[in-house]
Design an enzyme around this catalytic site. Structure first.
Site, PDB file in Angstrom:
ATOM      1  N   LYS A  66     -16.375 -33.851  18.654  1.00  0.00           N
ATOM      2  CA  LYS A  66     -15.243 -34.383  17.881  1.00  0.00           C
ATOM      3  C   LYS A  66     -13.880 -33.857  18.373  1.00  0.00           C
ATOM      4  O   LYS A  66     -12.878 -34.555  18.281  1.00  0.00           O
ATOM      5  CB  LYS A  66     -15.418 -34.077  16.393  1.00  0.00           C
ATOM      6  CG  LYS A  66     -16.540 -34.897  15.751  1.00  0.00           C
ATOM      7  CD  LYS A  66     -16.606 -34.659  14.250  1.00  0.00           C
ATOM      8  CE  LYS A  66     -17.782 -35.416  13.648  1.00  0.00           C
ATOM      9  NZ  LYS A  66     -17.846 -35.281  12.193  1.00  0.00           N
ATOM     10  N   ASP A 102     -14.043 -39.203   8.173  1.00  0.00           N
ATOM     11  CA  ASP A 102     -14.899 -38.316   7.377  1.00  0.00           C
ATOM     12  C   ASP A 102     -14.315 -38.050   5.978  1.00  0.00           C
ATOM     13  O   ASP A 102     -15.018 -38.135   4.969  1.00  0.00           O
ATOM     14  CB  ASP A 102     -15.097 -36.970   8.088  1.00  0.00           C
ATOM     15  CG  ASP A 102     -16.052 -37.096   9.272  1.00  0.00           C
ATOM     16  OD1 ASP A 102     -16.916 -37.981   9.251  1.00  0.00           O
ATOM     17  OD2 ASP A 102     -15.913 -36.293  10.226  1.00  0.00           O
ATOM     18  N   GLY A 129     -14.461 -24.610   8.889  1.00  0.00           N
ATOM     19  CA  GLY A 129     -14.757 -25.137  10.223  1.00  0.00           C
ATOM     20  C   GLY A 129     -14.274 -26.574  10.320  1.00  0.00           C
ATOM     21  O   GLY A 129     -13.471 -27.034   9.499  1.00  0.00           O
ATOM     22  N   THR A 153     -15.184 -16.082   6.829  1.00  0.00           N
ATOM     23  CA  THR A 153     -14.087 -15.498   7.604  1.00  0.00           C
ATOM     24  C   THR A 153     -12.780 -15.980   6.986  1.00  0.00           C
ATOM     25  O   THR A 153     -12.355 -17.127   7.193  1.00  0.00           O
ATOM     26  CB  THR A 153     -14.178 -15.956   9.078  1.00  0.00           C
ATOM     27  OG1 THR A 153     -15.520 -15.753   9.527  1.00  0.00           O
ATOM     28  CG2 THR A 153     -13.219 -15.211   9.969  1.00  0.00           C
ATOM     29  N   MET A 217     -21.985 -31.442   1.749  1.00  0.00           N
ATOM     30  CA  MET A 217     -21.698 -32.460   2.759  1.00  0.00           C
ATOM     31  C   MET A 217     -22.864 -32.681   3.714  1.00  0.00           C
ATOM     32  O   MET A 217     -22.863 -33.615   4.510  1.00  0.00           O
ATOM     33  CB  MET A 217     -20.411 -32.100   3.522  1.00  0.00           C
ATOM     34  CG  MET A 217     -19.183 -32.403   2.673  1.00  0.00           C
ATOM     35  SD  MET A 217     -17.611 -31.747   3.280  1.00  0.00           S
ATOM     36  CE  MET A 217     -17.585 -32.282   4.955  1.00  0.00           C
TER      37      MET A 217
HETATM   38  P1  ATR Z   1     -18.631 -27.616  11.324  1.00  0.00           P
HETATM   39  O1  ATR Z   1     -18.072 -28.476  12.397  1.00  0.00           O
HETATM   40  O2  ATR Z   1     -19.950 -28.092  10.768  1.00  0.00           O
HETATM   41  O3  ATR Z   1     -17.628 -27.329  10.245  1.00  0.00           O
HETATM   42  P2  ATR Z   1     -18.120 -24.979  12.339  1.00  0.00           P
HETATM   43  O4  ATR Z   1     -16.762 -25.412  12.769  1.00  0.00           O
HETATM   44  O5  ATR Z   1     -18.930 -24.111  13.230  1.00  0.00           O
HETATM   45  O6  ATR Z   1     -19.030 -26.237  12.024  1.00  0.00           O
HETATM   46  O7  ATR Z   1     -17.964 -24.259  10.896  1.00  0.00           O
HETATM   47  C1  ATR Z   1     -19.063 -23.765  10.211  1.00  0.00           C
HETATM   48  C2  ATR Z   1     -18.640 -23.287   8.820  1.00  0.00           C
HETATM   49  O8  ATR Z   1     -19.789 -22.764   8.138  1.00  0.00           O
HETATM   50  C3  ATR Z   1     -17.629 -22.152   8.851  1.00  0.00           C
HETATM   51  O9  ATR Z   1     -16.837 -22.213   7.681  1.00  0.00           O
HETATM   52  C4  ATR Z   1     -18.542 -20.923   8.833  1.00  0.00           C
HETATM   53  O10 ATR Z   1     -17.961 -19.742   8.351  1.00  0.00           O
HETATM   54  P3  ATR Z   1     -17.146 -18.783   9.385  1.00  0.00           P
HETATM   55  O11 ATR Z   1     -15.820 -19.456   9.586  1.00  0.00           O
HETATM   56  O12 ATR Z   1     -17.060 -17.493   8.701  1.00  0.00           O
HETATM   57  O13 ATR Z   1     -17.965 -18.744  10.660  1.00  0.00           O
HETATM   58  C5  ATR Z   1     -19.567 -21.385   7.834  1.00  0.00           C
HETATM   59  N1  ATR Z   1     -20.839 -20.632   8.001  1.00  0.00           N
HETATM   60  C6  ATR Z   1     -21.770 -20.804   8.967  1.00  0.00           C
HETATM   61  N2  ATR Z   1     -22.800 -19.936   8.787  1.00  0.00           N
HETATM   62  C7  ATR Z   1     -22.497 -19.208   7.675  1.00  0.00           C
HETATM   63  C8  ATR Z   1     -23.157 -18.159   6.947  1.00  0.00           C
HETATM   64  N3  ATR Z   1     -24.344 -17.680   7.330  1.00  0.00           N
HETATM   65  N4  ATR Z   1     -22.561 -17.662   5.845  1.00  0.00           N
HETATM   66  C9  ATR Z   1     -21.354 -18.132   5.437  1.00  0.00           C
HETATM   67  N5  ATR Z   1     -20.689 -19.129   6.071  1.00  0.00           N
HETATM   68  C10 ATR Z   1     -21.237 -19.658   7.174  1.00  0.00           C
END
Ligand code: ATR
Length: 272
Positions: A66, A102, A129, A153, A217
């Site tokens: 994307k 989206d 993310g 984060t 989602m």
């Molecule tokens: P996407 O395109 O699906 O949004 P991404 O950009 O990798 O994928 O973002 C993933 C999201 O899920 C982020 O908000 C991530 O949190 P961080 O920014 O802290 O990485 C969150 N996420 C993924 N695994 C997680 C976990 N085990 N616990 C909490 N948040 C998680």
């Protein structure tokens, strides 16, 4: 002549987009083909050039392309610019036009299918993310009373906030996952990828107001987030409606006809 469309991703085997778009085409009597195409992880741009040469009219873009689609587009819709990502490309002569449907898909599912107006509601958006970024602006455009962004984060949530803060009248703020226990929300949206790994988010159960909508989602599985929300009497919904509505929005952009979505949602549900 049949107009050609496709969805491009890696992996792509699981994609429901061909089923959805073929159903839209049949319903609206549009002479189109729609297939799924696997692009090599390092070969997205080459794949798009190839499809343009083959006369394709447009493509949907899914994980992980994307951002590359956003960079490749020569023209961008306002909502693609806000999202910083593109899920729909149209090939119009020399232009590669990028759009992001989206957020519109999520909003349409909540407001039109679930009949829950977003205006005036207290929203918790979990995640910072690409998925969260794609829906933030369209949610704010519906004028909720409050929108809180939370994320593991926090710095990423703060960066997201700083991009929209000056452009909205809605009260928007960031809150750590640990600091949510004093707040309640009418709509809680899980935009993290935690459902993929069955990871539970450390959310206090007090966040769900009475009559709360808990929206994941993700589509296709009962996530730990959905389990938690269900056990606290929230109305729990997965991402099927958003998936079909974002596709309908892309179809409308390409063909100028808005398909009826409820019948297609039912078909997808029954096919899984
Ligand atoms: P996407 O395109 O699906 O949004 P991404 O950009 O990798 O994928 O973002 C993933 C999201 O899920 C982020 O908000 C991530 O949190 P961080 O920014 O802290 O990485 C969150 N996420 C993924 N695994 C997680 C976990 N085990 N616990 C909490 N948040 C998680």
């Amino acid at each position: 002549m049949t107009d050609k469309y496709a969805v491009i991703g890696n992996p792509i085997e699981h994609s429901k987009s061909p089923l959805i778009h073929q159903a839209f085409a049949k319903q609206t009597k549009q002479d189109i083909s729609y297939e799924k195409i696997l692009a090599p992880l390092d070969g997205f741009v080459e794949k798009i050039s190839e499809l343009i040469k083959l006369g394709y009219k447009g493509v949907n873009i899914t994980v992980p392309f994307k951002l590359q689609a956003f960079q490749l587009a020569t023209k961008l819709s306002a909502r693609a610019q806000y999202a910083g990502a593109v899920n729909t490309l149209s090939f119009n002569g020399v232009d590669i036009v990028g759009d992001n449907t989206d957020g519109a898909g999520l909003v349409r599912d909540i407001e039109d299918n679930l009949h829950i107006p977003i205006a005036g509601k207290r929203i918790l958006l979990i995640g910072a993310g690409g998925a969260a970024e794609g829906v933030l602006h369209p949610l704010l455009a519906c004028k909720p009373a409050l929108l809180v962004i939370t994320n593991r984060t926090l710095a990423k949530a703060e960066a997201m906030l700083s991009k929209v803060k000056a452009q909205t009248e809605t009260s928007v703020c960031v809150c750590g996952l640990d600091d949510l226990h004093t707040q309640q929300f009418d709509i809680v949206i899980n935009a993290t990828s935690t459902g993929l790994s069955d990871t539970a988010l450390p959310l206090p159960s007090t966040i769900f107001s009475q009559d709360c909508l808990a929206y994941d989602m993700m589509y296709g599985r009962e996530t730990p987030f959905m389990c938690l929300a269900r056990s606290h009497s929230a109305q729990v919904v997965d991402g099927l409606g958003m998936l079909v509505e974002q596709a309908a929005e892309a179809f409308y952009g390409w063909r100028g006809i808005r398909p009826m979505t409820p019948v297609v949602m039912l078909m997808i549900k029954e096919s899984t």
